[in-house]
Each structure stands twice: as structure tokens, then as C-alpha cells.
Design a protein around this motif. Structure first.
Motif, mmCIF file in Angstrom:
data_model
loop_
_atom_site.group_PDB
_atom_site.id
_atom_site.type_symbol
_atom_site.label_atom_id
_atom_site.label_comp_id
_atom_site.label_asym_id
_atom_site.label_seq_id
_atom_site.Cartn_x
_atom_site.Cartn_y
_atom_site.Cartn_z
ATOM 1 N N VAL A 184 0.845 -1.192 0.000
ATOM 2 C CA VAL A 184 0.000 0.000 0.000
ATOM 3 C C VAL A 184 0.879 1.241 0.000
ATOM 4 C CG1 VAL A 184 -1.730 1.306 1.318
ATOM 5 C CG2 VAL A 184 -1.886 -1.198 1.170
ATOM 6 N N ASP A 185 0.522 2.209 -0.826
ATOM 7 C CA ASP A 185 1.267 3.462 -0.943
ATOM 8 C C ASP A 185 0.622 4.595 -0.144
ATOM 9 O OD1 ASP A 185 3.459 4.866 -2.026
ATOM 10 O OD2 ASP A 185 2.162 5.776 -3.533
ATOM 11 N N GLY A 186 -0.657 4.500 0.143
ATOM 12 C CA GLY A 186 -1.400 5.518 0.878
ATOM 13 C C GLY A 186 -2.879 5.250 0.714
ATOM 14 N N HIS B 241 -12.192 9.608 13.965
ATOM 15 C CA HIS B 241 -11.770 8.906 12.756
ATOM 16 C C HIS B 241 -11.371 9.946 11.721
ATOM 17 C CE1 HIS B 241 -11.483 6.029 9.537
ATOM 18 N NE2 HIS B 241 -11.923 5.054 10.318
ATOM 19 N N ARG B 242 -10.207 9.767 11.132
ATOM 20 C CA ARG B 242 -9.741 10.667 10.076
ATOM 21 C C ARG B 242 -10.529 10.459 8.793
ATOM 22 N NH1 ARG B 242 -4.458 12.478 9.728
ATOM 23 N NH2 ARG B 242 -5.234 13.481 7.829
ATOM 24 N N VAL B 243 -10.653 11.527 8.030
ATOM 25 C CA VAL B 243 -11.134 11.483 6.657
ATOM 26 C C VAL B 243 -10.144 12.266 5.812
ATOM 27 C CG1 VAL B 243 -13.586 11.139 7.178
ATOM 28 C CG2 VAL B 243 -12.675 13.455 7.047
ATOM 29 N N GLY B 244 -10.111 11.983 4.518
ATOM 30 C CA GLY B 244 -9.177 12.647 3.628
ATOM 31 C C GLY B 244 -7.979 11.765 3.333
ATOM 32 N N GLU B 245 -6.937 12.390 2.771
ATOM 33 C CA GLU B 245 -5.717 11.676 2.384
ATOM 34 C C GLU B 245 -4.845 11.386 3.603
ATOM 35 O OE1 GLU B 245 -4.843 10.579 -0.640
ATOM 36 O OE2 GLU B 245 -6.628 11.417 -1.600
ATOM 37 N N LEU B 246 -4.367 10.150 3.701
ATOM 38 C CA LEU B 246 -3.459 9.751 4.772
ATOM 39 C C LEU B 246 -2.270 9.017 4.176
ATOM 40 C CD1 LEU B 246 -6.394 9.862 6.227
ATOM 41 C CD2 LEU B 246 -5.191 8.682 8.039
ATOM 42 N N ALA B 247 -1.120 9.238 4.766
ATOM 43 C CA ALA B 247 0.111 8.574 4.333
ATOM 44 C C ALA B 247 0.373 7.371 5.236
ATOM 45 C CB ALA B 247 1.277 9.557 4.401
ATOM 46 N N ILE B 248 1.277 6.518 4.789
ATOM 47 C CA ILE B 248 1.695 5.370 5.595
ATOM 48 C C ILE B 248 2.194 5.887 6.949
ATOM 49 C CG2 ILE B 248 3.319 3.426 5.746
ATOM 50 C CD1 ILE B 248 1.137 3.229 3.503
ATOM 51 N N GLY B 249 1.762 5.243 8.014
ATOM 52 C CA GLY B 249 2.197 5.597 9.356
ATOM 53 C C GLY B 249 1.328 6.621 10.061
ATOM 54 N N GLU B 250 0.394 7.238 9.346
ATOM 55 C CA GLU B 250 -0.463 8.232 9.997
ATOM 56 C C GLU B 250 -1.548 7.561 10.825
ATOM 57 O OE1 GLU B 250 -1.617 12.158 8.371
ATOM 58 O OE2 GLU B 250 -1.006 11.253 6.459
#
Length: 141
Positions: free
Chosen positions: A44-46, A80-89
Motif C-alpha cells: 500500500v502506498d497511501g 476517525h480521520r477522513v481525507g488523504e493519509l500517508a503510511i504511518g499516519e
């Protein structure tokens, strides 16, 4: 009062946790879910989380109210987050307080399992091979 919310930005778990503490609390249980670099054998890249905000907030609050009633806890919060997330977030956080640890642990597990199964939040994963795909909420356990 149990709280469920969505966040478009990173949040501080220490601040969230400290908001739960009072003199009735004998136990705290928490859960943090992070974006990992793999899923079902794929790199997975993001990812991006999307939600139907009105429905997600309503169902999330129902889950929190059910945890309070079922386990007799003092308090429960979930972000809970919404939107773009990167690996480790950090993607999701649950915090539960109770008089005793058994109730705190059980309610925390209940909240994250029910949020993932019932709340209309969808995950769109981007894979390193260039492919991408949507995952149903209950598929990501």
C-alpha cells in the motif's frame, strides 16, 4: 457524554485522552489504528477515507451510546480521520474510561469493531503497483 467525530487533520491523542480523565476513573483503555504499508498481500502506498458525514456522525454516536449502556463505562470518545493519509499516519483513535479495567477493555473493543462494521466510512487504498481500490468498512479488520 460519549463523543464520535470525524477529523480532516491529524489530532493529538494525549489531549484527547486527558479530556476523559476525572476522579471516578479507575481504568483507561485506548486503541489507535495507523495506516500500514500492506493489505492482503499487496503493498500500500497511501489511502483516502471518505464518509457520509451526517450519517457517519449519527451512527458513530449510536455506537458510543450503546457502549455506555452495555458496559457501564464512564466515558468513550472516538475520532476517525477522513481525507488523504500517508503510511504511518493515525487513522482512528478510541478512548474509554471506566471504574474497572474489564469494562474499559470490553467497551474499547466494542467501539472499534462496531465503528468499522457500521459507520459509513470508506477506504480507498492506493497500491504501489499503480492500482487502487475501495474497501467496504467491515472488510478492514
Amino acid at each position: 457524554m460519549p463523543v464520535f467525530r470525524l477529523s480532516e487533520t491529524p489530532f493529538d491523542t494525549g489531549t484527547l485522552r486527558s479530556a476523559l480523565l476525572d476522579e471516578r476513573v479507575g481504568a483507561y483503555a485506548g486503541f489507535e489504528g495507523w495506516v500500514r504499508d500492506h493489505n492482503e498481500g499487496r503493498d500500500v502506498d497511501g489511502l483516502r477515507y471518505e464518509a457520509h458525514a451526517t450519517l457517519a456522525l449519527a451512527e458513530g454516536r449510536r455506537v458510543m451510546d450503546e457502549a455506555l449502556a452495555k458496559y457501564g463505562i464512564i466515558e468513550a470518545h472516538c475520532v476517525h480521520r477522513v481525507g488523504e493519509l500517508a503510511i504511518g499516519e493515525l487513522a482512528v483513535w478510541v478512548g474509554v474510561t471506566a471504574a474497572h479495567r474489564d469494562a474499559a477493555f470490553a467497551a474499547c473493543r466494542f467501539v472499534i469493531d462496531e465503528v468499522k462494521a457500521r459507520v459509513p466510512i470508506w477506504k480507498h487504498e492506493r497500491y504501489r503497483d499503480g492500482d487502487a481500490g475501495w474497501l467496504h468498512p467491515a472488510q478492514d479488520r
